[in-house]
Design a protein around this motif. Structure first.
Motif, PDB file in Angstrom:
ATOM      1  N   GLU A   6       0.524  -1.097   0.001  1.00 49.94           N
ATOM      2  CA  GLU A   6      -0.088   0.253  -0.044  1.00 49.94           C
ATOM      3  C   GLU A   6       0.811   1.219  -0.225  1.00 49.94           C
ATOM      4  O   GLU A   6       1.899   1.339   0.579  1.00 49.94           O
ATOM      5  CB  GLU A   6      -1.019  -0.532   1.086  1.00 49.94           C
ATOM      6  N   SER A   7       0.309   2.029  -0.606  1.00 47.75           N
ATOM      7  CA  SER A   7       1.093   3.455  -0.912  1.00 47.75           C
ATOM      8  C   SER A   7      -0.037   4.494  -0.662  1.00 47.75           C
ATOM      9  O   SER A   7      -1.307   4.655  -1.146  1.00 47.75           O
ATOM     10  CB  SER A   7       2.039   3.958  -1.710  1.00 47.75           C
ATOM     11  N   GLY A   8       0.299   5.974  -0.253  1.00 50.99           N
ATOM     12  CA  GLY A   8      -0.249   7.506  -0.259  1.00 50.99           C
ATOM     13  C   GLY A   8      -0.960   7.467   1.058  1.00 50.99           C
ATOM     14  O   GLY A   8      -1.132   8.435   1.131  1.00 50.99           O
ATOM     15  N   GLY A   9      -0.496   7.025   1.945  1.00 47.95           N
ATOM     16  CA  GLY A   9      -1.155   7.560   3.327  1.00 47.95           C
ATOM     17  C   GLY A   9      -0.404   8.286   3.489  1.00 47.95           C
ATOM     18  O   GLY A   9       1.133   8.576   2.705  1.00 47.95           O
ATOM     19  N   TYR A  95      -5.027  -1.125   5.318  1.00 49.11           N
ATOM     20  CA  TYR A  95      -5.446  -2.226   4.951  1.00 49.11           C
ATOM     21  C   TYR A  95      -5.491  -3.057   3.605  1.00 49.11           C
ATOM     22  O   TYR A  95      -6.893  -2.515   3.302  1.00 49.11           O
ATOM     23  CB  TYR A  95      -5.153  -3.384   5.619  1.00 49.11           C
ATOM     24  N   CYS A  96      -5.141  -3.097   2.423  1.00 51.97           N
ATOM     25  CA  CYS A  96      -4.594  -3.342   0.722  1.00 51.97           C
ATOM     26  C   CYS A  96      -5.004  -5.454   1.578  1.00 51.97           C
ATOM     27  O   CYS A  96      -4.566  -5.434   1.640  1.00 51.97           O
ATOM     28  CB  CYS A  96      -4.378  -3.056   0.218  1.00 51.97           C
ATOM     29  N   ALA A  97      -5.769  -5.982   0.727  1.00 49.31           N
ATOM     30  CA  ALA A  97      -6.082  -7.457   0.878  1.00 49.31           C
ATOM     31  C   ALA A  97      -7.150  -7.731  -0.375  1.00 49.31           C
ATOM     32  O   ALA A  97      -7.723  -7.165  -0.563  1.00 49.31           O
ATOM     33  CB  ALA A  97      -6.790  -7.490   2.069  1.00 49.31           C
ATOM     34  N   THR A 118      -1.125   1.011   5.894  1.00 48.17           N
ATOM     35  CA  THR A 118      -0.499   2.279   5.551  1.00 48.17           C
ATOM     36  C   THR A 118      -1.420   3.567   6.653  1.00 48.17           C
ATOM     37  O   THR A 118      -2.487   3.377   6.671  1.00 48.17           O
ATOM     38  CB  THR A 118      -0.202   2.887   4.504  1.00 48.17           C
ATOM     39  N   GLN A 119      -0.972   4.250   7.250  1.00 48.14           N
ATOM     40  CA  GLN A 119      -1.329   5.251   8.099  1.00 48.14           C
ATOM     41  C   GLN A 119      -2.415   6.223   7.842  1.00 48.14           C
ATOM     42  O   GLN A 119      -0.958   7.015   6.647  1.00 48.14           O
ATOM     43  CB  GLN A 119      -0.039   6.147   9.388  1.00 48.14           C
TER      44      GLN A 119
END
Length: 124
Positions: A6-9, A95-97, A118-119
């Motif tokens: 994941e990214s972008g947080g 979270y991505c799942a 990602t926070q």
């Protein structure tokens, strides 16, 4: 083995927007749906949104309906979560799942691969 990243947080003020991304890699990637979940400190993991690769059917948790939009591209193995009109209660690790079976879409146990998270922090 499948990996989800994941990214972008980040930190954002209430009322603003963020876009999360998730990319899947691995030679054995076999998924029929992707989901986003979130978990705030001291709380259980909560369903946010999900999308079926076939037909682009989407589902949302009640707390994010009308504000969040999930989208995906199976060929690129990417899924995104556009989060608009953020609220302080959206603060959590996201979270991505990936779901490869037939479990209930809104429960974490239906998903067999997870990213590290990602926070997202929303200040009021």
């Amino acid at each position: 083995q499948v990996q989800l990243v994941e990214s972008g947080g980040g930190l954002m003020q209430a009322g603003h927007s963020l876009r999360l991304s998730c990319i899947a890699s691995g030679t054995t990637f076999s998924s029929n749906a992707m989901g986003w979940f979130r978990q705030a400190p001291g709380k259980e993991r909560e369903f946010v949104a999900a999308i079926f690769w076939t037909g682009d059917y989407t589902y949302y948790g009640d707390s994010v309906k009308g504000r969040f939009t999930i989208s995906g591209n199976y060929a690129k193995r990417t899924v995104h979560l556009q989060m608009n009109n953020l609220k302080s209660e959206d603060t959590a690790v996201y979270y991505c799942a990936s779901r490869g079976g037939l479990g209930y879409l809104m429960t974490p146990s239906a998903y067999n691969y997870w990213g590290q998270g990602t926070q997202v922090t929303v200040s009021s």
